[in-house]
Design a protein around this motif. Structure first.
Motif, mmCIF file in Angstrom:
data_model
loop_
_atom_site.group_PDB
_atom_site.id
_atom_site.type_symbol
_atom_site.label_atom_id
_atom_site.label_comp_id
_atom_site.label_asym_id
_atom_site.label_seq_id
_atom_site.Cartn_x
_atom_site.Cartn_y
_atom_site.Cartn_z
ATOM 1 N N GLU A 9 0.865 -1.172 0.000
ATOM 2 C CA GLU A 9 0.000 0.000 0.000
ATOM 3 C C GLU A 9 0.901 1.221 0.000
ATOM 4 O O GLU A 9 2.079 1.145 0.384
ATOM 5 N N ALA A 10 0.364 2.346 -0.427
ATOM 6 C CA ALA A 10 1.186 3.553 -0.511
ATOM 7 C C ALA A 10 0.340 4.786 -0.283
ATOM 8 O O ALA A 10 -0.854 4.817 -0.604
ATOM 9 N N ARG A 11 0.966 5.793 0.273
ATOM 10 C CA ARG A 11 0.383 7.132 0.272
ATOM 11 C C ARG A 11 1.387 8.057 -0.388
ATOM 12 O O ARG A 11 2.601 7.862 -0.295
ATOM 13 N N SER A 28 -2.904 17.649 -0.891
ATOM 14 C CA SER A 28 -2.619 16.990 0.378
ATOM 15 C C SER A 28 -2.120 15.566 0.163
ATOM 16 O O SER A 28 -2.409 14.936 -0.866
ATOM 17 N N VAL A 29 -1.387 15.055 1.143
ATOM 18 C CA VAL A 29 -0.982 13.652 1.117
ATOM 19 C C VAL A 29 -2.233 12.777 1.084
ATOM 20 O O VAL A 29 -3.238 13.082 1.713
ATOM 21 N N ARG A 30 -2.159 11.681 0.335
ATOM 22 C CA ARG A 30 -3.342 10.830 0.178
ATOM 23 C C ARG A 30 -2.925 9.434 -0.262
ATOM 24 O O ARG A 30 -1.835 9.243 -0.809
ATOM 25 N N PRO A 31 -3.797 8.439 -0.044
ATOM 26 C CA PRO A 31 -3.479 7.088 -0.510
ATOM 27 C C PRO A 31 -3.447 7.036 -2.036
ATOM 28 O O PRO A 31 -4.230 7.711 -2.715
ATOM 29 N N ALA A 32 -2.548 6.229 -2.580
ATOM 30 C CA ALA A 32 -2.583 5.950 -4.013
ATOM 31 C C ALA A 32 -3.879 5.201 -4.328
ATOM 32 O O ALA A 32 -4.356 4.393 -3.533
ATOM 33 N N HIS A 33 -4.452 5.469 -5.493
ATOM 34 C CA HIS A 33 -5.709 4.808 -5.855
ATOM 35 C C HIS A 33 -5.522 3.304 -6.028
ATOM 36 O O HIS A 33 -6.409 2.519 -5.682
ATOM 37 N N SER A 73 9.785 -6.477 -10.471
ATOM 38 C CA SER A 73 10.583 -5.456 -9.773
ATOM 39 C C SER A 73 10.035 -4.054 -9.975
ATOM 40 O O SER A 73 10.637 -3.086 -9.521
ATOM 41 N N LEU A 74 8.881 -3.938 -10.646
ATOM 42 C CA LEU A 74 8.287 -2.634 -10.944
ATOM 43 C C LEU A 74 7.086 -2.368 -10.046
ATOM 44 O O LEU A 74 6.148 -3.158 -9.997
ATOM 45 N N LEU A 75 7.121 -1.241 -9.319
ATOM 46 C CA LEU A 75 5.988 -0.826 -8.500
ATOM 47 C C LEU A 75 5.207 0.241 -9.260
ATOM 48 O O LEU A 75 5.769 1.271 -9.658
ATOM 49 N N VAL A 76 3.912 -0.005 -9.472
ATOM 50 C CA VAL A 76 3.069 0.915 -10.242
ATOM 51 C C VAL A 76 2.013 1.508 -9.308
ATOM 52 O O VAL A 76 1.192 0.772 -8.744
ATOM 53 N N LEU A 77 2.047 2.822 -9.158
ATOM 54 C CA LEU A 77 1.078 3.534 -8.326
ATOM 55 C C LEU A 77 0.143 4.329 -9.228
ATOM 56 O O LEU A 77 0.600 5.104 -10.073
ATOM 57 N N THR A 78 -1.150 4.131 -9.071
ATOM 58 C CA THR A 78 -2.120 4.933 -9.815
ATOM 59 C C THR A 78 -2.399 6.199 -9.019
ATOM 60 O O THR A 78 -2.951 6.160 -7.929
#
Length: 308
Positions: free
Chosen positions: A52-54, A61-66, A73-78
């Motif tokens: 999980e990520a913010r 403002s800081v917020r959770p990634a959707h 080895s690739l992390l993809v954040l929407t």
């Protein structure tokens, strides 16, 4: 939101001890487009075996990634999900040791490059003694201050006060500071949204917006998006108030009108509008002037640790 922050923080500690996920932890980011360079921030945790990520993008403002996906080895954040009129915006990240690299993509189009490093812990020891306070404002002119955008500057020295006459540029000190005790007095009219950035990176909110516009994490005296005041104080729009802020490492105390509303709380990362993401470096005080006219400051002083 506060529950999410607590859970994220606990998960980071557990992951750090186990050392299982190379992405786990906090990262200070620099994003480069063809025409601009700006800071960002991300924190990655493991929850029941899933990442999980913010995120803290350039603004807001800081917020959770959707959505968070680990593809090998690739992390993809929407960052922004796709809609009928636009493709998704994503961060695609790789990590090697303490270095993070990646790209900002809109659909399949690369719009920017990302470079990052692990955020420092900043566990500075509280100073035993402090130097006498010195003035940050001479009451007469903008000596010791500089606008972020001179063409949009509407800050003036007037009657011993720093006054923002029109929405436009922020105003920062020419001096930079590490640990400090800051004293200031402010007069915030009804409907005005301002604040002061500590080291140019962490915004303490000063605002009297419309009722219900901001929650406690984004209201008067908060560390914007991260730390809410522990108690509500009476609103005093158009009146002079005081604020005393102590920052040691990334631990902050805020005293408003003589009442402690944030008591030695950790600031996890940069807030929206930060000047940079170089958290281990000294930085200026930066007064927000982008949203509305009318905010006034006076009697700004700073005390720094006494070196033995």
């Amino acid at each position: 939101m506060r529950q999410l922050c607590s859970l994220l923080g606990a998960s980071v500690l557990l992951l750090g001890a186990a050392g299982k996920d190379p992405f786990a932890g906090r990262w200070d980011l620099t994003v480069k487009t063809s025409s601009a360079v700006y800071p960002a921030w991300v924190e990655v945790v493991d929850k029941e075996g899933k990442p999980e990520a913010r995120i803290q993008p350039r603004g807001g403002s800081v917020r959770p990634a959707h959505e968070v996906k680990l593809n090998g080895s690739l992390l993809v954040l929407t960052i922004s999900p796709a809609a009928d009129d636009r493709p998704a915006v994503t961060w695609e990240l790789n990590v090697k040791g303490s270095v993070l690299t990646g790209a900002v993509k809109r659909g399949q189009e690369v719009q920017a490059q990302i470079a990052g490093q692990r955020a420092p812990e900043l566990k500075n020891k509280p100073p035993k003694n402090w130097m006498p306070p010195v003035a940050l404002f001479n009451g007469k002119d903008l000596t010791w201050w500089a606008p972020g955008d001179p063409a949009e500057n509407h800050w003036v020295a007037q009657n011993g006060e720093l006054v923002n006459q029109q929405a436009g540029s922020n105003l920062r000190t020419t001096g930079k500071f590490d640990d400090f005790k800051l004293h200031l007095e402010f007069n915030c009219p009804e409907g005005v949204n301002s604040g002061i950035f500590l080291r140019g990176r962490y915004q303490v909110q000063i605002e009297y917006g419309q009722e219900g516009m901001n929650d406690k994490l984004h209201g008067m005296g908060s560390i914007y998006g991260y730390v809410a005041p522990s108690q509500d104080l009476p609103k005093k729009p158009g009146e002079w108030e005081t604020m005393d802020i102590t920052l040691v490492g990334r631990w902050v105390t805020v005293v408003r009108n003589g009442v402690t509303i944030v008591d030695n709380q950790e600031i996890p990362g940069i807030t929206g509008g930060a000047l940079d993401s170089n958290e281990d470096a000294p930085g200026p005080f930066n007064l927000q002037g982008t949203h509305a006219a009318g905010i006034r400051f006076r009697n700004l002083t700073v005390s720094v640790p006494k070196r033995t």
